[in-house]
Design a protein around this motif. Structure first.
Motif, PDB file in Angstrom:
ATOM      1  N   PHE A 283      -5.034  -0.689   2.540  1.00 11.90           N
ATOM      2  CA  PHE A 283      -6.245   0.297   2.261  1.00 11.90           C
ATOM      3  C   PHE A 283      -6.666   0.273   0.841  1.00 11.90           C
ATOM      4  O   PHE A 283      -7.495   0.850   0.299  1.00 11.90           O
ATOM      5  CB  PHE A 283      -5.791   1.810   2.456  1.00 11.90           C
ATOM      6  N   LYS A 284      -6.104  -0.584  -0.035  1.00  6.61           N
ATOM      7  CA  LYS A 284      -6.502  -0.700  -1.489  1.00  6.61           C
ATOM      8  C   LYS A 284      -6.302   0.499  -2.129  1.00  6.61           C
ATOM      9  O   LYS A 284      -7.379   0.893  -2.919  1.00  6.61           O
ATOM     10  CB  LYS A 284      -7.825  -1.528  -1.544  1.00  6.61           C
ATOM     11  N   LEU A 285      -5.282   1.277  -1.834  1.00  7.96           N
ATOM     12  CA  LEU A 285      -5.167   2.710  -2.791  1.00  7.96           C
ATOM     13  C   LEU A 285      -3.821   2.360  -3.482  1.00  7.96           C
ATOM     14  O   LEU A 285      -2.914   2.840  -3.261  1.00  7.96           O
ATOM     15  CB  LEU A 285      -4.906   3.765  -1.779  1.00  7.96           C
ATOM     16  N   PRO A 286      -3.805   2.189  -4.657  1.00  6.44           N
ATOM     17  CA  PRO A 286      -2.788   1.846  -5.695  1.00  6.44           C
ATOM     18  C   PRO A 286      -2.211   3.323  -6.187  1.00  6.44           C
ATOM     19  O   PRO A 286      -0.993   3.439  -6.328  1.00  6.44           O
ATOM     20  CB  PRO A 286      -3.415   1.270  -7.071  1.00  6.44           C
TER      21      PRO A 286
ATOM     22  N   SER B  72       0.934   0.094   2.942  1.00  9.01           N
ATOM     23  CA  SER B  72      -0.292   0.947   2.878  1.00  9.01           C
ATOM     24  C   SER B  72      -1.281   0.687   1.748  1.00  9.01           C
ATOM     25  O   SER B  72      -2.539   0.611   1.713  1.00  9.01           O
ATOM     26  CB  SER B  72       0.230   2.389   2.716  1.00  9.01           C
ATOM     27  N   ILE B  73      -0.705   0.335   0.498  1.00  8.94           N
ATOM     28  CA  ILE B  73      -1.271  -0.052  -0.745  1.00  8.94           C
ATOM     29  C   ILE B  73      -1.981  -1.344  -0.450  1.00  8.94           C
ATOM     30  O   ILE B  73      -3.526  -1.563  -0.877  1.00  8.94           O
ATOM     31  CB  ILE B  73      -0.438  -0.347  -1.744  1.00  8.94           C
ATOM     32  N   LEU B  74      -1.355  -2.312   0.030  1.00 10.41           N
ATOM     33  CA  LEU B  74      -2.328  -3.536   0.432  1.00 10.41           C
ATOM     34  C   LEU B  74      -3.215  -3.436   1.419  1.00 10.41           C
ATOM     35  O   LEU B  74      -4.218  -4.116   1.425  1.00 10.41           O
ATOM     36  CB  LEU B  74      -1.162  -4.619   0.882  1.00 10.41           C
TER      37      LEU B  74
END
Length: 132
Positions: A9-12, A5-7
């Motif tokens: 949606f680019k949401l760290p 999901s981080i990769l």
């Protein structure tokens, strides 16, 4: 799943949130084990001793001074006193002890039992001494 999901949606921010979610799941699922271990360390009785007394009295006569504790989560220990007639033989007491051990193992999962037999006359004397 959180890493993907981080990769995607680019949401760290999902990294610490995912960690907190996993931590919450671990805490909720391990709470019963923690509770049981605290009770074991504090030597709390895992069973209401009045329930044991009321279960044994009809079958084995006067039962008192019942103590139950856990040595570890899978080993429960009990000690108790049983009042007997002074005329009962050692063989009869040994048979009764075996029946008590079996009853406690089957009904309450108590694996180690110590039974102390007292004669009715000793119990009467002790009771009379209290009130003299």
């Amino acid at each position: 799943m959180v890493g993907i999901s981080i990769l995607a949606f680019k949401l760290p921010i999902l990294d610490p949130l995912g960690s907190m979610l996993v931590l919450g799941i671990i805490l909720v699922t391990s709470l019963p084990n923690v509770k049981e271990n605290v009770y074991t360390l504090m030597e709390r009785s895992p069973i209401d001793v009045s329930e044991i007394e009321s279960y044994l009295r009809p079958r084995f006569g006067p039962v008192h001074h019942v103590h139950v504790w856990s040595v570890c989560p899978h080993m429960r220990v009990a000690t108790l006193h049983v009042t007997e007639s002074p005329n009962v033989t050692l063989r009869d007491m040994d048979m009764k002890r075996g029946e008590i051990e079996k009853a406690l193992r089957e009904k309450f999962s108590i694996t180690h039992v110590t039974v102390q037999f007292e004669s009715a006359s000793e119990e009467e004397k002790r009771t009379n001494d209290k009130f003299s």
